[in-house]
Design an enzyme around this catalytic site. Structure first.
Site, short mmCIF file in Angstrom:
data_model
loop_
_atom_site.label_atom_id
_atom_site.label_comp_id
_atom_site.label_asym_id
_atom_site.label_seq_id
_atom_site.Cartn_x
_atom_site.Cartn_y
_atom_site.Cartn_z
CE LYS A 100 19.42 13.10 41.38
NZ LYS A 100 19.15 13.67 40.03
CB SER A 160 22.36 15.86 39.20
OG SER A 160 21.02 15.51 38.98
CB SER A 218 20.06 14.63 36.12
OG SER A 218 20.77 15.81 36.32
N1 GLN Z 1 23.07 19.45 34.23
C1 GLN Z 1 21.76 20.03 34.27
C2 GLN Z 1 21.69 21.08 35.35
O1 GLN Z 1 22.62 21.23 36.08
C3 GLN Z 1 20.72 18.98 34.42
C4 GLN Z 1 20.47 18.58 35.82
C5 GLN Z 1 19.34 17.62 35.98
O2 GLN Z 1 18.84 17.04 35.02
N2 GLN Z 1 18.90 17.48 37.20
O3 GLN Z 1 20.72 21.78 35.47
#
Ligand code: GLN
Length: 481
Positions: A74, A149, A173
């Protein structure tokens, strides 16, 4: 092919590292322009260098669990000499001066890191639509979001562009995009995998973890990336990392699921807010487990409804502090001219740079976080959220006094259409309702894909601290049911 099968063929020299890598690179070339999973695919020289090193290791019998396996990382994880953009304009020209510990470990072990994957900007989002580099499409249906994400890392695996990838999970994410693309994704215990070199979003929640097509594949890569790192003060010292044995087979202790006690929150599973396909799939799945002499115990999460507000207050607060460093002075983008005039004072330079460098969602989080931390509001929001966090943690511990693991949906919905929720942040945040509690508590959790009718439904297995091997073991046995 699964990573474990490729590894076997590599070790027995039925195929070469070059052949494997080329196959995957071909797939990347073919598919990336449509799916947009990668932000950077590395140049031939760098990849060849890794390929040669891995082949030499194999030839000399210097074997590791990931030797010769193509892996995608990532793009919020640093890899020296290449961009780490975090899918943000503000870091679009930033080149990493050092390797993250996970990258260092993978390279040392002879993995082939082929590129950096797309994400929601600074890992903020649930659909991978918040990227400066554009939306990541779901290979199961190009009109669907990939989940976020770590959408790029999920799609890279789901579409066979790599057998394994790394994502990061602050509130779901890894698990959510795994659920949306029909693969496995593990969020390890907080402190199990070093975060050194992971760009911080919300430091008390962030965790790096693997994604792949088989629980055994995740065991292979966990063996390499997990463990104490003196460079990460939150990593644990005294843990044994024994995911696999000397023959590169998983060190799973259980050979049957019989007698396990599984906690199931039936209220959640049968909630009207959960898509019918997911409800039906989970109920059927639980029945199958019960028919296999597994003890199903009904559990309840009294504080579940507070997990989204607590999470978004804590994550945004930490983000507002972590993202203060992108100021146009120290990192990345610097806007020096505004309306054709040279900007002469630092404050204005910072303001204009941040204004142009960050996307909408990141700005929203910074504003929410700054508000929650400001004097007069701190006690009402941030402190309250931390107290709620403790209650959520206690919820889980009470449950783990009674059960070996918890099963619930990863997401309340199936993958939605691109654009469907992007203008409704609250709806978007609700995608995380079943994942954020795990991060608030620091627990490990695994998404497993279950094929149901024409869909993949993401089922979440949650274990107590440091039970990731057990979770992979259970997932593996579930495959045999
Ligand atoms: N959807 C969550 C957020 O926007 C989780 C994001 C993540 O785990 N990086 O904070």
């Amino acid at each position: 092919m699964k990573a474990k099968d490729i590894l076997k063929q590599l070790i027995t020299k039925k195929i070469s590292v070059k052949e494997v890598t080329q196959k995957y690179l071909e797939n990347i070339n073919k598919k990336n322009s449509i799916l947009n999973a990668f932000i950077t695919v590395f140049d031939e020289d760098f990849i060849n260098e890794q390929v040669e090193k891995a082949q030499e290791m194999i030839n000399k019998g210097n074997l590791t669990p990931v030797v010769g396996l193509p892996i995608a990382v990532k793009d919020n994880i640093n890899l020296k000499g290449y961009p780490t953009t975090c899918a943000s304009k503000i870091l679009s020209n930033y080149v990493s001066p050092y390797n993250a510990t996970v990258v260092e470990k993978l390279m040392y072990s002879g993995a082939i890191i082929v590129g950096k994957t797309n994400l929601d900007e600074f890992a903020m989002g649930s659909s991978n639509e918040n990227s400066y580099y554009g939306v990541v499409r779901n290979p199961l249906n190009l009109e669907w979001v990939s989940g976020g994400s770590s959408g790029g890392s999920a799609v890279a695996v789901s579409a066979d562009m790599v057998p394994l990838s790394l994502g990061s999970d602050t509130g779901g994410s890894i698990r959510l995009p795994a659920a949306f693309t029909g693969i496995y994704g593990l969020k390890p215990t907080y402190g199990m995998v070093s975060r050194f070199g992971l760009v911080a979003y919300a430091s008390s929640l962030d965790q790096i973890g693997p994604m792949g097509k088989d629980p055994q594949d995740l065991a292979l890569i966990m063996q390499v990336i997990a463990g104490y790192d003196p460079k990460d003060s939150t990593s644990y010292r005294d843990i044994t990392i024994d995911f696999i044995n000397e023959n590169f087979e998983p060190n799973f202790e259980l050979d049957s699921l019989k007698g396990l006690k599984i906690g199931v929150p039936f209220k959640i599973i049968n909630d009207e807010g959960v898509d019918k396909i997911i409800r039906d799939c989970l109920n059927e799945f639980i029945n199958t487990l019960a028919n296999n002499e597994i003890e199903i115990i009904e559990i309840d999460f009294p504080y579940l409804s507070y997990s989204i507000p607590a999470y978004y207050i804590i994550a945004s607060s930490e983000a507002s502090s972590n993202l203060a460093r992108y100021d146009g002075i120290r990192y990345g983008l610097r806007i020096e001219h505004f309306q054709d005039k040279l900007i002469e004072d630092t404050r204005t330079l910072m303001k204009i740079t941040r204004g142009q460098g960050f996307g909408l969602e990141v700005k929203r989080r910074i504003m929410i976080g700054t508000f929650c931390l400001s004097s007069g509001y701190y006690d009402a929001y941030y402190k309250k959220a931390q107290q709620v966090r403790t209650l959520i943690k206690q919820d889980f511990q009470k449950i783990f006094n009674k059960v070996d693991l918890i099963i619930m949906p990863t997401s309340p919905t199936l993958p939605f259409k691109i654009g469907e929720k992007i203008n409704d942040p609250i709806k978007m945040y609700l995608s995380d309702i079943y994942t954020v509690g795990v991060n608030l508590s620091g627990l490990p959790s695994l998404n497993i894909p279950i094929k149901y009718q024409d869909f993949y439904v993401g089922v979440q297995l949650i274990g107590n601290y440091f039970k990731e091997k057990f979770l992979l073991n259970v997932a593996n046995l579930i495959n045999l049911l």
